[in-house]
Design an enzyme around this catalytic site. Sequence first.
Site: not given
Ligand code: M6R
Length: 614
Positions: A2, A27, A80, A106-107, A487, A491, A494, A510, A609
Site C-alpha cells: 500500500c 510498490r 494492496w 498501510n499495515g 537469484e 528473476k 517473478e 537427488h 516492491k
Molecule cells: O527491500 P528488500 O531488499 O528487503 O526486499 C526483499 C525482497 O522482498 C525483494 O528482494 C524481492 O524478493 C524482490 N522482488 C526480488 O526481485
Amino acid sequence: MCGIVGYVGNKAATNIIISGLHRLEYRGYDSSGVALLNPRTSRLNIVKTPGKIDDLETSLAAEMPAESTGATLGIGHTRWATHGEPNRVNAHPHLSRNGEFAIVHNGIIENYIALKSRLAQEGFEFVSDTDSEVIAQLVEQCYEGDLTRAVAATLEMVEGTYGIAVISVHHPSTMVAARKGSPIAVGICDGETIVASDVSAIVQHTKQVIFLNDGDILTATGDNVEVVSVKNVPVSRETTHIDWDIDQIEKAGHEHFMLKEIHEQPTAISNATRGRLVDSEGTTKLSGMQMDPYEMARIDRILIAACGTSMYAGMVGKNYFEDFASIPAEVQQAAEFRYRNPIIQRDTYMLAISQSGETADTLAAVREAQRKGATVLGVCNVVGSTIARETGRGVYLHAGPEIGVASTKAFTCQVSVMAMMAIALGRTRRLSTQVGQRMVREMMSLPEMAQAVIDQEEDIRRIAEKYAKAEDFFFIGRGYMYPVAMEGALKLKEISYIHAEGYHAAELKHGPIALLGEDVPVVGLVPDIQGKDKTIGNMQECMARKAPVIAIATEGDKDIDAHCDDVIRIPPCAEFLTPIPVVIAEQLFAYHVAKIRGCSIDQPRNLAKSVTVE
Ligand code: M6R
C-alpha cells in the site's frame, strides 16, 4: 504494498496526490482512492476504484464534484489487498460513520475483529471487509474537538502495524499522520506539507524530509509540522536532505524501470564503491560500519538476515566473510529469525540486508537480534529507511532509487558492498596487503565488467526468444554460483511467470532431474570458477535427458560449446566477482523473456516492491 500520499497547503491537492500515487505504483497495488475536503460544502468527497491510477483519474473526472478538485487538503492511497478483495468498497480512503473523518492506512490492524464487533454493538456500521475501517470509526468515536488527540486515543486501542493519514471536516487546513511499523515521510515545502509512505512521492516537490519514528504522531498544516508521542509529549525529528533527483525515478527513455536499472549497474556499482576502495593499503574504508580495527578483529560470527534477492546476495556475502576474513557466517531467511530463538553470542554481529530498508521480516529480525544483544549493521539502499535508522550503523548501497519490483542493481551493489566489508574485515586478520590490493583492483574494474555484459543484450535477447515459450526452467550452479542460480530463477519467475527453480548443480540428481525433458531448459552457470567442470558434468546429465542447456560462461571458453545449446558470455574476472556479471546476464535474459511473453515487467502480478507485512 500500500501507498499513502497526503497534501495540505496552498495548491490544488488533487494533482499532487495523483502524481504522488503514480510514483508509488511501483510498490504494487490493486485499487486506489482519494479523499478531498470540498472547500464550498465542507464535506469530504471520496472517489475510489479497483485497478490502476489511470482508472482513478477517469473516475475522479467523472465523479468528483468540480469544486473539490481545487481542494487544498486531501489524502490518497494505493491498496494492496490483505483483508477483503480488491474492489471499490475495500479501497481506501475510508470514511467514518458520520462522514466527518477520512483515513488511509498501510499495515495490518491485528485486533480489528474485536474492535469491529465492539463498535458494531455501539451502533457503528461497517461497509468494507477491511481491518482499516475501524480506524475511521474509532477516530470519530474518540473525537472531542482535537484531531491529534482523537488519533492518539485511537492508536492506543489498536494492535498491529500502521502508517496512517487522517483528515476531518472540522480541521480544513490540518492533516494528522502517524506510524508504527509502516513508514511515513513528511516533505517540508514553503507553505505546503506532503505526507507519503515513500519519499519517491515527495522528491519532485522538496528534498527536505522528516521521517516519523514508530509511535510518532504528526500534526501538519501548510506552514507548520509538529510531532508528538502517543502520550502527547513533543518530540523533535531531524530534517534529512534527500539527494535523489526526479530524473532518477523516471524511465529516462527505457521501456521499463527494470531495464533502466539493469543498464544503470555500471554507474550504480561505481557509486557503491566510490571512495571506498583504498588501493595503496589493499583495503576498503566503510565509515558507516563505525568500527576500528580492534572491533573488526573481535567479530567471531556474522549472521545475515534478509529476504528474496537480498537473501541471495547475503549468501554470496557469507562466502566472502568466510573466504576472506575467516569469520563463520550464516544466512537466515529473516522471517525465520525471530521465531527460531537464535543463539547470539557476545561478538556476534548481524547484517540486515534490505534494499528498501522496510521489509517487515528483516526489520523484525533486526529488533530481535538487538534485543538479544547483537550488534546489527544495516546494508540498505534507501537513505533514512527504518532499518537504516534503527541499526544506526551500516553501509548504504548508493545505488539510487530502485523502482522496478524485480530487484537488479540492488543485488550487484549489495554483493559489492559485502565484498568490501569482507576485505576490510579480512585485512584485520589473515588477508595480506598484496592480496587485498589485488582484490581492490579487481573491484575497480567492476563497472567496466558490468558494461561488457550489458553490451551483449542483443545476443541475450535472441537466446531469450528461443526459450520464451518454456513453462519450466532450472538454473544450476555451485560455489558462488549456487545463490546466483536461485537469484536467476527468482528473476525469471517473478516477471515472466515461468516456473523456475534454482538448484545446487549437485542436488539436481537427488530428485529434480526427474522433471527434465525437452521442454525444460536448464541454465548452467559455469564461469571460470572452482567446480565449473563438475557443473559441466551436471549439464551433460541434463542434455542426456534431452533438456536444452544454456550456459553462462567466460568469454574465451571454447570448450563450453560442446556442452550446451546456447552460450551467454561474461568477461573474464576474479572468481569472487563472478556473481556480478553472471547475475546481469540472468537479469537481461529474464527481462527479455518476460517482454516477449507480454508480461507487466515493472509491476508483476501479486508482487509488491517492499513487503511491509509479515
Ligand atoms: O527491500 P528488500 O531488499 O528487503 O526486499 C526483499 C525482497 O522482498 C525483494 O528482494 C524481492 O524478493 C524482490 N522482488 C526480488 O526481485
